[in-house]
Design a protein around this motif. Structure first.
Motif, PDB file in Angstrom:
ATOM      1  N   MET A 150       0.849  -1.181   0.000  1.00  0.00           N
ATOM      2  CA  MET A 150       0.000   0.000   0.000  1.00  0.00           C
ATOM      3  C   MET A 150       0.886   1.232   0.000  1.00  0.00           C
ATOM      4  N   ALA A 151       0.512   2.235  -0.755  1.00  0.00           N
ATOM      5  CA  ALA A 151       1.231   3.511  -0.786  1.00  0.00           C
ATOM      6  C   ALA A 151       0.193   4.625  -0.899  1.00  0.00           C
ATOM      7  N   GLY A 152       0.219   5.543   0.056  1.00  0.00           N
ATOM      8  CA  GLY A 152      -0.746   6.633   0.042  1.00  0.00           C
ATOM      9  C   GLY A 152      -2.178   6.163   0.146  1.00  0.00           C
ATOM     10  N   GLY A 153      -2.386   5.024   0.837  1.00  0.00           N
ATOM     11  CA  GLY A 153      -3.732   4.501   1.017  1.00  0.00           C
ATOM     12  C   GLY A 153      -4.264   3.708  -0.157  1.00  0.00           C
ATOM     13  N   GLU A 154      -3.453   3.501  -1.179  1.00  0.00           N
ATOM     14  CA  GLU A 154      -3.896   2.764  -2.361  1.00  0.00           C
ATOM     15  C   GLU A 154      -2.957   1.599  -2.642  1.00  0.00           C
ATOM     16  N   SER A 155      -3.487   0.582  -3.330  1.00  0.00           N
ATOM     17  CA  SER A 155      -2.675  -0.564  -3.718  1.00  0.00           C
ATOM     18  C   SER A 155      -1.568  -0.117  -4.652  1.00  0.00           C
ATOM     19  N   ALA A 156      -0.387  -0.698  -4.471  1.00  0.00           N
ATOM     20  CA  ALA A 156       0.762  -0.335  -5.300  1.00  0.00           C
ATOM     21  C   ALA A 156       1.666  -1.549  -5.447  1.00  0.00           C
ATOM     22  N   VAL A 157       2.475  -1.512  -6.494  1.00  0.00           N
ATOM     23  CA  VAL A 157       3.480  -2.553  -6.712  1.00  0.00           C
ATOM     24  C   VAL A 157       4.849  -1.899  -6.650  1.00  0.00           C
ATOM     25  N   ARG A 177      13.379  -7.603   2.639  1.00  0.00           N
ATOM     26  CA  ARG A 177      14.471  -7.430   3.608  1.00  0.00           C
ATOM     27  C   ARG A 177      14.411  -8.494   4.705  1.00  0.00           C
ATOM     28  N   TRP A 178      14.330  -9.744   4.244  1.00  0.00           N
ATOM     29  CA  TRP A 178      14.380 -10.926   5.096  1.00  0.00           C
ATOM     30  C   TRP A 178      13.117 -11.043   5.933  1.00  0.00           C
ATOM     31  N   ASN A 179      12.880 -10.096   6.834  1.00  0.00           N
ATOM     32  CA  ASN A 179      11.712 -10.187   7.721  1.00  0.00           C
ATOM     33  C   ASN A 179      11.260  -8.793   8.153  1.00  0.00           C
ATOM     34  N   TRP A 180      11.248  -7.886   7.179  1.00  0.00           N
ATOM     35  CA  TRP A 180      10.907  -6.492   7.466  1.00  0.00           C
ATOM     36  C   TRP A 180       9.443  -6.200   7.170  1.00  0.00           C
ATOM     37  N   ARG A 181       9.014  -6.384   5.941  1.00  0.00           N
ATOM     38  CA  ARG A 181       7.652  -6.012   5.556  1.00  0.00           C
ATOM     39  C   ARG A 181       7.055  -7.086   4.657  1.00  0.00           C
ATOM     40  N   GLN A 182       5.853  -7.552   5.040  1.00  0.00           N
ATOM     41  CA  GLN A 182       5.177  -8.590   4.269  1.00  0.00           C
ATOM     42  C   GLN A 182       4.284  -7.982   3.198  1.00  0.00           C
ATOM     43  N   THR A 183       4.063  -8.742   2.143  1.00  0.00           N
ATOM     44  CA  THR A 183       3.188  -8.291   1.070  1.00  0.00           C
ATOM     45  C   THR A 183       1.721  -8.408   1.468  1.00  0.00           C
ATOM     46  N   ARG A 184       0.896  -7.602   0.859  1.00  0.00           N
ATOM     47  CA  ARG A 184      -0.547  -7.711   1.061  1.00  0.00           C
ATOM     48  C   ARG A 184      -1.092  -8.996   0.455  1.00  0.00           C
ATOM     49  N   ARG A 185      -0.433  -9.466  -0.593  1.00  0.00           N
ATOM     50  CA  ARG A 185      -0.976 -10.603  -1.346  1.00  0.00           C
ATOM     51  C   ARG A 185      -1.125 -11.861  -0.501  1.00  0.00           C
ATOM     52  N   THR A 186      -0.132 -12.154   0.347  1.00  0.00           N
ATOM     53  CA  THR A 186      -0.180 -13.384   1.143  1.00  0.00           C
ATOM     54  C   THR A 186      -0.425 -13.112   2.627  1.00  0.00           C
ATOM     55  N   ALA A 187      -0.848 -11.914   2.947  1.00  0.00           N
ATOM     56  CA  ALA A 187      -1.052 -11.558   4.354  1.00  0.00           C
ATOM     57  C   ALA A 187      -2.177 -12.378   4.979  1.00  0.00           C
TER      58      ALA A 187
END
Length: 237
Positions: A150-157, A177-187
């Motif tokens: 998400m970027a600026g409240g909207e979906s982004a790649v 970054r190993w274990n920093w931020r997870q994707t929305r896709r598999t959340a």
């Protein structure tokens, strides 16, 4: 899902040699779970989070999170592939920094794995197994892989930096970054019934210690349904 399907999924997981070249002591325990009954945060998950918060306060006792050996080793790993740990804190450090004011309350599944991460001081990610495309793969990014966020409240790649250590599947990056931020896709979602848990370890955390963390995770998840569970340890020394 039959036990052997979970085992087959985990059998395809891999950690690339160029990641192990950065940290030969890296190991990951993958835990796949089927049969979870979704639910909101409840008294049991609240009690577990409170125990984790108390454990963090005791472990820190006036010290900074980076003074803990388990946190410092991940900071070193981030520097090894060019990340700045002061700007992109690994998941364990991020939780420890929130523990004094209160860990997030999301749902009983997410609450449980966040609490286990803090209690055992191991970065621990949770992903929706039904949203995976192929098995998990830890690699150094080319920079072309898609990462849904998400970027600026909207979906982004977005795309990782070349050489960045990322978890990915056949469709793109699942965690940067190993274990920093997870994707929305598999959340994980409030409807997740099958999950993959990724328990990342570096020295001084031992194989026995990460196994104990997985045991406690599965024990607490056991109250969320009639579970089928598979595990696999992958990594170096």
């Amino acid at each position: 899902m039959p036990d052997n399907d979970l085992d087959a999924f985990l059998a395809g997981a891999r950690v690339d040699a160029d990641v192990l070249a950065l940290r030969p002591d890296y190991r990951v325990l993958l835990v796949a779970v089927d049969g979870i009954a979704p639910g909101e945060s409840d008294p049991e998950s609240e009690a577990l989070l409170r125990r984790a918060e108390a454990s963090a306060r005791e472990a820190l006792a006036g010290r900074r999170p980076e003074d803990l050996a388990e946190v410092a080793s991940w900071r070193e790993a981030y520097r090894a592939f060019g990340a700045k740990p002061q700007r992109t804190r690994h998941s364990l450090e991020a939780l420890l920094r929130r523990a004094d004011a209160g860990l997030p309350r999301v749902n009983r599944l997410t609450d449980t794995y966040n609490a286990i991460s803090v209690l055992h001081r191991i970065p621990l990610g949770g992903e929706d197994l039904d949203r995976y495309s192929g098995p998990p793969h830890l690699a150094r990014a080319t920079g072309d892989e898609p990462f849904e966020t998400m970027a600026g409240g909207e979906s982004a790649v977005e795309h990782p930096e070349p050489g960045e250590v990322v978890w990915r599947d056949d469709a793109g990056v699942t965690c940067r970054r190993w274990n920093w931020r997870q994707t929305r896709r598999t959340a994980l979602t409030d409807g997740t019934t099958r999950a993959l848990f990724i328990l990342d370890t570096l020295d001084p955390v031992t194989t026995d210690a990460v196994g104990a963390a997985a045991d406690e995770l599965v024990e607490h998840l056991g109250r969320l349904g009639d579970l089928t569970v598979a595990r696999r340890l992958v990594g170096g020394a």
